[in-house]
Design a protein around this motif. Structure first.
Motif, mmCIF file in Angstrom:
data_model
loop_
_atom_site.group_PDB
_atom_site.id
_atom_site.type_symbol
_atom_site.label_atom_id
_atom_site.label_comp_id
_atom_site.label_asym_id
_atom_site.label_seq_id
_atom_site.Cartn_x
_atom_site.Cartn_y
_atom_site.Cartn_z
ATOM 1 N N UNK A 1 -75.012 -9.262 -23.491
ATOM 2 C CA UNK A 1 -75.886 -8.004 -23.907
ATOM 3 C C UNK A 1 -77.222 -8.333 -23.311
ATOM 4 N N UNK A 2 -77.615 -9.623 -23.167
ATOM 5 C CA UNK A 2 -78.949 -9.675 -22.665
ATOM 6 C C UNK A 2 -79.013 -9.841 -21.169
ATOM 7 N N UNK A 3 -78.060 -9.788 -20.598
ATOM 8 C CA UNK A 3 -77.633 -9.778 -19.105
ATOM 9 C C UNK A 3 -78.061 -8.305 -18.876
ATOM 10 N N UNK A 4 -77.072 -7.449 -19.654
ATOM 11 C CA UNK A 4 -77.148 -6.126 -19.512
ATOM 12 C C UNK A 4 -78.518 -5.377 -19.720
ATOM 13 N N UNK A 5 -79.133 -5.751 -20.864
ATOM 14 C CA UNK A 5 -80.563 -5.291 -20.782
ATOM 15 C C UNK A 5 -81.347 -5.742 -19.816
ATOM 16 N N UNK A 6 -81.410 -6.724 -19.154
ATOM 17 C CA UNK A 6 -82.256 -7.352 -17.985
ATOM 18 C C UNK A 6 -82.050 -6.562 -17.014
ATOM 19 N N UNK A 7 -80.552 -6.454 -16.746
ATOM 20 C CA UNK A 7 -80.236 -5.883 -15.157
ATOM 21 C C UNK A 7 -80.598 -4.255 -15.370
ATOM 22 N N UNK A 8 -80.643 -3.434 -16.591
ATOM 23 C CA UNK A 8 -80.877 -2.240 -16.671
ATOM 24 C C UNK A 8 -82.350 -1.991 -16.509
ATOM 25 N N UNK A 9 -83.210 -3.017 -17.072
ATOM 26 C CA UNK A 9 -84.587 -2.941 -17.019
ATOM 27 C C UNK A 9 -84.906 -3.281 -15.432
ATOM 28 N N UNK A 10 -84.376 -4.127 -15.047
ATOM 29 C CA UNK A 10 -84.812 -4.283 -13.366
ATOM 30 C C UNK A 10 -84.300 -3.179 -12.605
ATOM 31 N N UNK A 11 -83.351 -2.755 -12.744
ATOM 32 C CA UNK A 11 -82.968 -1.383 -11.892
ATOM 33 C C UNK A 11 -83.764 -0.054 -12.191
ATOM 34 N N UNK A 12 -84.448 -0.066 -13.449
ATOM 35 C CA UNK A 12 -85.247 1.159 -13.922
ATOM 36 C C UNK A 12 -86.418 0.940 -13.362
ATOM 37 N N UNK A 13 -86.930 -0.386 -13.231
ATOM 38 C CA UNK A 13 -88.275 -0.684 -12.470
ATOM 39 C C UNK A 13 -88.131 -0.377 -10.959
ATOM 40 N N UNK A 14 -86.803 -0.834 -10.280
ATOM 41 C CA UNK A 14 -86.570 -0.803 -8.819
ATOM 42 C C UNK A 14 -86.665 0.770 -8.653
#
Length: 531
Positions: A140-153
């Motif tokens: 779940x944390x990996x999903x959250x981190x990946x989505x956050x990084x993608x949104x910033x990108x």
């Protein structure tokens, strides 16, 4: 001996065994969220379009129930639109990931009696549950981190991206604890899965009622807590902390309950059945129906409510096309028909593809029964293999018909209310059922895999993915004709936008029937438990 002895090794084992499932869940959730975020940037690229979105969606109770309270609509920005489009369903998907994976690695392992072997070694009582919770929480944390990084990108503000992605992961963490607790309460994997799903449904409904009424009831749901983070609208971090604490407290409660039950049993005693089975339960289909009825009810309610939402915005379709060129492009392929009919046809197809999820999961029930060894017990009686497999096929087919009809009924009810035309209820139900043969092709294809290549039976989900891509993205990806023809929906008329073709309907139905016949022949020609 510590009750957590061996948790490290079990954690590594869970990661190794479920590595493919974990990757698929993480990549799938992240990809869908980021694809939506990328498309929104191109659609709502001016403040005027963002303001138009708020005017269209802000005052519709059905959309509030299925999107969120609209935090930030008083001073909207693109991030607010993203949250309204993605956050709620991302949170639900994260919760479902937690439910399926935790049950698989806790109660389902006890059902298969593998935990007894593990616990016979130097392994603490709470180690299996702790290992499952650690792995799924990390995912779940990996999903959250990946989505956050993608949104910033993609250019979204960093703080809002972290808050939005974190809110979705936080709901998943809560349901890691909810599911761990349900696995202690009930004595079967199906029961734990059903109870955890029921908690998710209740959380969703309570939050929806609170949002529609704009009252404090929304705070009785962890989904309401996550939305209270107010991503891109003046972030508040306390709800995230509350979700983390609740998830951890539920896992600790699961540890405490595990000391109050025997291995393989639940805290809540299983209610004994009647002394003799009813006549309907003395047939293979009666048993399959009894085992699958709970899941079927859940699917029916889900697509019915989704259909009502789709139907409830029928009166706003023309304005939506002005503000959403991607939707306009999607409907443009049905040229020469009214915009309303084109929209209703697209909605019916979308929900029919969703119904294919029931078709695949129900058809795979036979594979699960065989893998668990329960099919051997049934077939030790005077029961032919085709009759046993046929019971699962019949349940999948009849259930598919009910789910598809419910989707059309929902669209019809929603459209009839806003357009004030009661005839739409029957018309949309019929239009949805016109897509049933395509869903039955998925039933047949899945059953062929179960009967002929049982080790590859889960590939049925890949078939569903192909159907979904063709149905939703064929025009956007400019897929060639031969790829589009792989989807059974491509060979059916897009009613009500197109006239019903009985010849095409019969042809697709014949393909589904042929696949079922092949599976019936194939099940006779192999040994059982070759999974």
């Amino acid at each position: 001996m510590s009750t957590l002895v061996g948790v490290g090794r079990l954690t590594r084992f869970v990661v190794r065994r479920d590595r493919l499932r974990l990757v698929l869940w993480v990549v799938g959730l992240t990809s869908v969220a980021l694809a939506s975020a990328a498309s929104l940037r191109s659609v709502y690229d001016t403040p005027a379009k963002v303001a138009s979105y708020v005017r269209l969606f802000g005052d519709n109770p059905a959309l509030v129930a299925f999107a969120g309270p609209g935090y930030g609509f008083d001073d909207p920005n693109l991030g607010v639109v993203l949250v309204n489009e993605v956050q709620l369903w991302g949170a639900v998907a994260a919760a479902l990931m937690a439910i399926f994976l935790v049950v698989r690695n806790t109660r389902a392992e006890e059902d298969h009696e593998r935990v007894e072997l593990v616990r016979s070694a130097v392994v603490g009582r709470h180690a299996p549950t702790a290992a499952a919770a650690i792995v799924v929480a990390a995912a779940e944390l990996v999903v959250g981190a990946a989505i956050a990084a993608g949104l910033v990108a993609l250019g979204y503000p960093t703080v809002g991206a972290v808050a939005g992605a974190g809110s979705m992961a936080a709901v998943g963490l809560v349901f890691v604890g909810v599911t761990a607790l349900c696995a202690q309460l009930l004595g079967t994997g199906r029961g734990a899965l059903g109870l955890a799903a029921l908690v998710l449904i209740i959380a969703f409904v309570v939050r929806a009622v609170g949002d529609i009424g704009d009252n404090a009831l929304r705070w009785a749901s962890p989904i309401g807590w996550a939305q209270g983070v107010r991503a891109f609208a003046g972030e508040r971090w306390a709800p995230l902390v509350a979700c983390l604490l609740l998830g951890a407290a539920l896992v600790v409660a699961a540890f405490a309950l595990s000391t109050r039950r025997d291995l393989g049993a639940g805290v809540l005693a299983t209610r004994p059945g009647p002394a003799s089975a009813a006549a309907a339960m003395r047939t293979p289909f009666g048993l399959v129906r009894r085992l699958g009825r709970g899941a079927l009810v859940g699917w029916v309610l889900g697509v019915l409510l989704a259909g009502v939402v789709y139907g409830s915005i029928t009166d706003d379709v023309e304005q939506m096309l002005v503000d959403n060129p991607q939707l306009a492009d999607y409907l443009a392929r049905l040229s020469g028909v009214s915009i309303t009919d084109a929209y209703l046809a697209a909605a019916a197809t979308m929900l029919a593809v969703v119904a294919c999820g029931w078709a695949v999961s129900s058809s795979l029930a036979a594979h699960s029964e065989e893998a668990a060894g329960r099919a051997d017990l049934l077939l030790s009686a005077p029961l032919a293999r085709p009759r046993w497999l046929g019971a699962h096929v019949l349940m999948a087919a009849l259930g598919s018909a009910v789910v598809v009809a419910a989707s059309g009924l929902g669209i019809g009810i929603g459209a009839a209310v806003v357009v004030d035309d009661a005839r739409l209820v029957l018309e949309q139900t019929g239009a949805a059922l016109a897509r049933l043969p395509a869903v039955l092709v998925l039933v047949g294809a899945t059953t062929v895999l179960v009967a002929l290549v049982p080790r590859r039976a889960p590939l049925a989900w890949a078939l569903l993915a192909v159907v979904a891509v063709v149905a939703f993205l064929a025009d956007a990806l400019d897929l060639p004709g031969w790829v589009r023809s792989l989807s059974p929906f491509h060979h059916l008329a897009e009613t009500p936008a197109e006239p019903l073709s009985w010849w095409r309907l019969a042809s697709v139905t014949a393909v589904a029937a042929m696949l079922v016949v092949v599976s019936m022949v194939g099940i006779r020609r192999r040994d059982l438990s070759v999974v």
